[in-house]
Design a protein around this motif. Structure first.
Motif, PDB file in Angstrom:
ATOM      1  N   THR A   1       0.830  -1.200   0.000  1.00 59.19           N
ATOM      2  CA  THR A   1       0.000   0.000   0.000  1.00 59.19           C
ATOM      3  C   THR A   1       0.870   1.258   0.000  1.00 59.19           C
ATOM      4  O   THR A   1       2.095   1.179  -0.047  1.00 59.19           O
ATOM      5  N   ASN A   2       0.210   2.411   0.026  1.00 56.64           N
ATOM      6  CA  ASN A   2       0.887   3.719  -0.022  1.00 56.64           C
ATOM      7  C   ASN A   2       1.801   3.825  -1.242  1.00 56.64           C
ATOM      8  O   ASN A   2       2.999   4.105  -1.137  1.00 56.64           O
ATOM      9  N   ALA A   3       1.204   3.599  -2.419  1.00 52.67           N
ATOM     10  CA  ALA A   3       1.945   3.622  -3.671  1.00 52.67           C
ATOM     11  C   ALA A   3       0.987   3.937  -4.821  1.00 52.67           C
ATOM     12  O   ALA A   3      -0.226   3.712  -4.720  1.00 52.67           O
ATOM     13  N   ILE A   4       1.544   4.441  -5.904  1.00 53.01           N
ATOM     14  CA  ILE A   4       0.798   4.584  -7.159  1.00 53.01           C
ATOM     15  C   ILE A   4       0.889   3.221  -7.845  1.00 53.01           C
ATOM     16  O   ILE A   4       1.992   2.722  -8.071  1.00 53.01           O
ATOM     17  N   THR A   5      -0.244   2.596  -8.124  1.00 53.46           N
ATOM     18  CA  THR A   5      -0.234   1.166  -8.419  1.00 53.46           C
ATOM     19  C   THR A   5      -0.637   0.763  -9.829  1.00 53.46           C
ATOM     20  O   THR A   5      -0.338  -0.357 -10.243  1.00 53.46           O
ATOM     21  N   GLN A   6      -1.320   1.609 -10.586  1.00 52.16           N
ATOM     22  CA  GLN A   6      -1.644   1.266 -11.974  1.00 52.16           C
ATOM     23  C   GLN A   6      -1.776   2.529 -12.810  1.00 52.16           C
ATOM     24  O   GLN A   6      -2.158   3.587 -12.308  1.00 52.16           O
ATOM     25  N   ILE A   7      -1.486   2.381 -14.106  1.00 48.91           N
ATOM     26  CA  ILE A   7      -1.560   3.498 -15.051  1.00 48.91           C
ATOM     27  C   ILE A   7      -2.563   3.159 -16.137  1.00 48.91           C
ATOM     28  O   ILE A   7      -2.445   2.118 -16.797  1.00 48.91           O
ATOM     29  N   GLY A   8      -3.537   4.036 -16.345  1.00 48.82           N
ATOM     30  CA  GLY A   8      -4.470   3.876 -17.451  1.00 48.82           C
ATOM     31  C   GLY A   8      -3.970   4.602 -18.690  1.00 48.82           C
ATOM     32  O   GLY A   8      -3.443   5.719 -18.599  1.00 48.82           O
TER      33      GLY A   8
ATOM     34  N   GLU B   1       8.772  -5.669 -16.953  1.00 45.05           N
ATOM     35  CA  GLU B   1       9.259  -5.606 -15.572  1.00 45.05           C
ATOM     36  C   GLU B   1       8.121  -5.629 -14.553  1.00 45.05           C
ATOM     37  O   GLU B   1       8.335  -5.352 -13.386  1.00 45.05           O
ATOM     38  N   GLY B   2       6.923  -5.945 -15.011  1.00 46.04           N
ATOM     39  CA  GLY B   2       5.800  -6.083 -14.096  1.00 46.04           C
ATOM     40  C   GLY B   2       5.053  -4.803 -13.784  1.00 46.04           C
ATOM     41  O   GLY B   2       4.188  -4.792 -12.894  1.00 46.04           O
ATOM     42  N   LEU B   3       5.350  -3.702 -14.491  1.00 42.31           N
ATOM     43  CA  LEU B   3       4.600  -2.469 -14.302  1.00 42.31           C
ATOM     44  C   LEU B   3       3.159  -2.692 -14.752  1.00 42.31           C
ATOM     45  O   LEU B   3       2.909  -3.112 -15.879  1.00 42.31           O
ATOM     46  N   ARG B   4       2.216  -2.393 -13.885  1.00 43.30           N
ATOM     47  CA  ARG B   4       0.804  -2.660 -14.168  1.00 43.30           C
ATOM     48  C   ARG B   4       0.148  -1.476 -14.875  1.00 43.30           C
ATOM     49  O   ARG B   4       0.195  -0.349 -14.395  1.00 43.30           O
TER      50      ARG B   4
ATOM     51  N   LYS C   1       2.154 -10.089 -21.112  1.00 41.90           N
ATOM     52  CA  LYS C   1       1.243 -10.554 -20.072  1.00 41.90           C
ATOM     53  C   LYS C   1       0.013  -9.658 -20.013  1.00 41.90           C
ATOM     54  O   LYS C   1       0.123  -8.430 -19.896  1.00 41.90           O
ATOM     55  N   HIS C   2      -1.183 -10.246 -20.097  1.00 39.77           N
ATOM     56  CA  HIS C   2      -2.415  -9.459 -20.109  1.00 39.77           C
ATOM     57  C   HIS C   2      -3.585 -10.302 -19.630  1.00 39.77           C
ATOM     58  O   HIS C   2      -3.491 -11.526 -19.503  1.00 39.77           O
ATOM     59  N   GLY C   3      -4.708  -9.636 -19.368  1.00 40.63           N
ATOM     60  CA  GLY C   3      -5.920 -10.323 -18.951  1.00 40.63           C
ATOM     61  C   GLY C   3      -6.956 -10.317 -20.053  1.00 40.63           C
ATOM     62  O   GLY C   3      -6.649 -10.115 -21.226  1.00 40.63           O
ATOM     63  N   GLU C   4      -8.212 -10.503 -19.649  1.00 34.87           N
ATOM     64  CA  GLU C   4      -9.330 -10.428 -20.571  1.00 34.87           C
ATOM     65  C   GLU C   4      -9.880  -9.002 -20.580  1.00 34.87           C
ATOM     66  O   GLU C   4      -9.618  -8.210 -19.677  1.00 34.87           O
TER      67      GLU C   4
ATOM     68  N   SER D   1       8.112  -0.235 -10.678  1.00 38.01           N
ATOM     69  CA  SER D   1       7.292   0.517  -9.727  1.00 38.01           C
ATOM     70  C   SER D   1       7.159   1.961 -10.211  1.00 38.01           C
ATOM     71  O   SER D   1       7.927   2.436 -11.044  1.00 38.01           O
ATOM     72  N   ILE D   2       6.152   2.645  -9.661  1.00 34.03           N
ATOM     73  CA  ILE D   2       5.855   4.020 -10.068  1.00 34.03           C
ATOM     74  C   ILE D   2       6.415   4.976  -9.026  1.00 34.03           C
ATOM     75  O   ILE D   2       6.130   4.854  -7.836  1.00 34.03           O
ATOM     76  N   HIS D   3       7.222   5.917  -9.479  1.00 36.13           N
ATOM     77  CA  HIS D   3       7.919   6.836  -8.582  1.00 36.13           C
ATOM     78  C   HIS D   3       7.033   8.011  -8.172  1.00 36.13           C
ATOM     79  O   HIS D   3       6.932   8.342  -6.993  1.00 36.13           O
ATOM     80  N   HIS D   4       6.391   8.660  -9.153  1.00 38.92           N
ATOM     81  CA  HIS D   4       5.522   9.788  -8.826  1.00 38.92           C
ATOM     82  C   HIS D   4       4.556  10.078  -9.958  1.00 38.92           C
ATOM     83  O   HIS D   4       4.759   9.671 -11.104  1.00 38.92           O
ATOM     84  N   LEU D   5       3.496  10.779  -9.623  1.00 41.80           N
ATOM     85  CA  LEU D   5       2.525  11.285 -10.594  1.00 41.80           C
ATOM     86  C   LEU D   5       2.676  12.793 -10.683  1.00 41.80           C
ATOM     87  O   LEU D   5       2.652  13.482  -9.652  1.00 41.80           O
ATOM     88  N   ALA D   6       2.830  13.292 -11.897  1.00 44.15           N
ATOM     89  CA  ALA D   6       2.887  14.733 -12.122  1.00 44.15           C
ATOM     90  C   ALA D   6       1.554  15.195 -12.699  1.00 44.15           C
ATOM     91  O   ALA D   6       1.019  14.573 -13.615  1.00 44.15           O
ATOM     92  N   ILE D   7       1.026  16.278 -12.144  1.00 42.76           N
ATOM     93  CA  ILE D   7      -0.217  16.850 -12.648  1.00 42.76           C
ATOM     94  C   ILE D   7       0.054  18.217 -13.259  1.00 42.76           C
ATOM     95  O   ILE D   7       1.023  18.894 -12.908  1.00 42.76           O
ATOM     96  N   ARG D   8      -0.796  18.611 -14.195  1.00 48.37           N
ATOM     97  CA  ARG D   8      -0.553  19.791 -15.018  1.00 48.37           C
ATOM     98  C   ARG D   8      -0.877  21.097 -14.307  1.00 48.37           C
ATOM     99  O   ARG D   8      -1.890  21.208 -13.623  1.00 48.37           O
ATOM    100  N   VAL D   9      -0.024  22.058 -14.518  1.00 46.63           N
ATOM    101  CA  VAL D   9      -0.359  23.459 -14.287  1.00 46.63           C
ATOM    102  C   VAL D   9       0.077  24.201 -15.549  1.00 46.63           C
ATOM    103  O   VAL D   9       1.034  23.804 -16.212  1.00 46.63           O
ATOM    104  N   LYS D  10      -0.614  25.264 -15.886  1.00 42.60           N
ATOM    105  CA  LYS D  10      -0.382  25.873 -17.199  1.00 42.60           C
ATOM    106  C   LYS D  10       0.908  26.685 -17.293  1.00 42.60           C
ATOM    107  O   LYS D  10       1.563  26.697 -18.330  1.00 42.60           O
TER     108      LYS D  10
END
Length: 313
Positions: free
Chosen positions: A75-82, A123-126, A104-107, A220-229
């Protein structure tokens, strides 16, 4: 109050930059838009993949750490990327492509209310391909026409990002009270937040999970960056972060954009990043990703830096 217009980029860890480059260009059909180094540790590659110019909201970025171990999920992690694709037919196309290329994939299933196809990189990045179903995307997203993926099925850009935390309400308050996201659904252990109403390119799924924190490693995911203009908006958000009591990096000049980093009370690392000046600050559109680009303050160390990096090709 300023409004967050969506995701900017998301940064991960790879053990092998050459293998990483092969997967994201040849399998996912993204463009390597910037081959540079980690500005805080120039001994490692920092690779950016995205659309034609690496537009904000399309960027997947990777730090190469050759000695990194495996990720121990928790827990306490960024866990998947859409990642958004144009249609349900696109999901069927990608399922066949993954079968052919032994990915590797699902249905095909549902995720956050959308048709979805879960998969992992080498490398197992989801990650999850999500049906955008013809909905709006940022107008500046521009397809890379040299992609080896069929035009009508190419990845458009980033969609829903999943964050797993021990205390859901803490990160929920950071998103809503400080950053202005709107909570759109809530169940016992999950909530969905959007920065732009109805749009996946600024959507976050927050899940609650007890247990030990994730131990980061390859994939693993290090960080999420969000936009500012722009810088005016970044200075505004800097004050909001301080007022909330979070420790801030202060504004950092990344040359291709200006950034601010902070961790919320679950330890999730967020970055706020400006749209510009962008990756064409030191390159033509045609030349993006073809050579090692360095910000001006590292240019004097180019020979030393290049000597320490293994070629990607």
């Amino acid at each position: 109050m300023y409004k967050i217009p969506g995701h900017h980029h998301i940064s991960m860890i790879t053990k092998n930059a050459k293998m990483n480059n092969l997967f994201y260009q040849k399998v996912l059909g993204l463009r390597l838009v910037k081959k540079t180094v980690n500005q805080d540790d120039p001994s490692m590659y920092h690779l950016f993949y995205g659309d034609l110019t690496g537009s904000a909201g399309t960027e997947l970025t990777f730090f190469e750490m050759p000695i990194v171990g495996r990720t121990v999920r928790g827990t306490n992690a960024i866990t998947q990327i859409g990642l958004l694709v144009p249609s349900f037919e696109s999901l069927e196309y990608w399922k066949k492509r993954f079968e052919l290329l032994d990915v590797k994939h699902g249905e095909i299933t549902k995720y956050a209310g959308r048709d979805a196809l879960h998969f992992e990189d080498t490398e197992g990045l989801r990650m999850i391909l999500l049906n955008n179903n013809g909905e709006e995307t940022p107008e500046y997203w521009t397809a890379w026409e040299d992609s080896n993926v069929e035009q009508k099925h190419r990845i458009l850009g980033m969609g829903t990002v999943e964050i797993t935390v021990r205390y859901l309400e803490r990160t929920a308050k950071t998103l809503t009270d400080m950053l202005g996201y709107v909570e759109v659904t809530r169940s016992e252990n999950e909530a969905i937040f959007q920065s732009i109403a109805g749009q996946a390119f600024g959507e976050i799924v927050l899940k609650q999970q007890v247990g030990p924190s994730e131990k980061p490693g390859r994939g693993s995911i290090h960080h999420l960056a969000i936009r500012v203009k722009n810088m005016d908006e970044l200075r505004y958000w800097e004050e909001q972060v301080k007022d909330r009591g979070f420790h801030s990096s202060g504004v950092v000049d990344r040359y291709y954009f200006q950034s601010l980093y902070f961790r919320d009370s679950n330890g999730i690392l967020f970055e706020l990043a400006t749209d510009g000046p962008g990756f064409t600050a030191d390159s033509t559109v045609e030349a993006l990703g073809k050579k090692l680009d360095l910000p001006p303050f590292l240019e004097g160390k180019r020979a030393e830096i290049e000597a320490n990096l293994k070629p990607l090709d």
